[in-house]
Design a protein around this motif. Structure first.
Motif, PDB file in Angstrom:
ATOM      1  N   ASN A  30     -71.227 -79.901  91.640  1.00 12.40           N
ATOM      2  CA  ASN A  30     -70.526 -81.151  91.404  1.00 12.40           C
ATOM      3  C   ASN A  30     -70.587 -82.042  92.646  1.00 12.40           C
ATOM      4  O   ASN A  30     -70.804 -83.251  92.552  1.00 12.40           O
ATOM      5  CB  ASN A  30     -69.075 -80.872  91.010  1.00 12.40           C
ATOM      6  N   SER A  31     -70.420 -81.469  93.805  1.00 13.30           N
ATOM      7  CA  SER A  31     -70.481 -82.222  95.053  1.00 13.30           C
ATOM      8  C   SER A  31     -71.879 -82.803  95.273  1.00 13.30           C
ATOM      9  O   SER A  31     -72.023 -83.960  95.671  1.00 13.30           O
ATOM     10  CB  SER A  31     -70.108 -81.310  96.217  1.00 13.30           C
ATOM     11  N   ASN A  34     -72.371 -85.746  92.900  1.00 13.69           N
ATOM     12  CA  ASN A  34     -71.655 -86.933  93.378  1.00 13.69           C
ATOM     13  C   ASN A  34     -72.373 -87.587  94.543  1.00 13.69           C
ATOM     14  O   ASN A  34     -72.474 -88.817  94.614  1.00 13.69           O
ATOM     15  CB  ASN A  34     -70.222 -86.577  93.778  1.00 13.69           C
ATOM     16  N   CYS A  35     -72.888 -86.792  95.456  1.00 15.49           N
ATOM     17  CA  CYS A  35     -73.623 -87.313  96.605  1.00 15.49           C
ATOM     18  C   CYS A  35     -74.877 -88.043  96.143  1.00 15.49           C
ATOM     19  O   CYS A  35     -75.182 -89.135  96.621  1.00 15.49           O
ATOM     20  CB  CYS A  35     -73.979 -86.176  97.547  1.00 15.49           C
ATOM     21  N   GLU A  37     -75.465 -89.401  93.197  1.00 13.16           N
ATOM     22  CA  GLU A  37     -75.075 -90.630  92.494  1.00 13.16           C
ATOM     23  C   GLU A  37     -74.659 -91.723  93.481  1.00 13.16           C
ATOM     24  O   GLU A  37     -75.050 -92.889  93.320  1.00 13.16           O
ATOM     25  CB  GLU A  37     -73.919 -90.337  91.535  1.00 13.16           C
ATOM     26  N   ASN A  38     -73.915 -91.364  94.518  1.00 14.70           N
ATOM     27  CA  ASN A  38     -73.514 -92.344  95.511  1.00 14.70           C
ATOM     28  C   ASN A  38     -74.729 -92.906  96.265  1.00 14.70           C
ATOM     29  O   ASN A  38     -74.785 -94.105  96.545  1.00 14.70           O
ATOM     30  CB  ASN A  38     -72.534 -91.723  96.519  1.00 14.70           C
TER      31      ASN A  38
END
Length: 45
Positions: A30-31, A34-35, A37-38
């Motif tokens: 998940n982390s 998110n990274c 996507e950012n």
């Protein structure tokens, strides 16, 4: 009877350890998602 109790304790301990490992792996994925996507959106990790 003593062997059954011992096996039950060992089995439950292994099940708890496996559950925490899977949960930790899911958090890592998940982390990373998110990274990624950012970064795609011009942000930082």
């Amino acid at each position: 009877m003593r062997k059954i109790v011992t096996l039950a304790l060992i089995g439950s301990s292994l099940a708890l350890v496996a559950c925490n490992t899977v949960r930790g792996a899911a958090n890592d994925l998940n982390s990373a998602a998110n990274c990624t996507e950012n970064t795609i959106n011009g942000g930082r990790c």
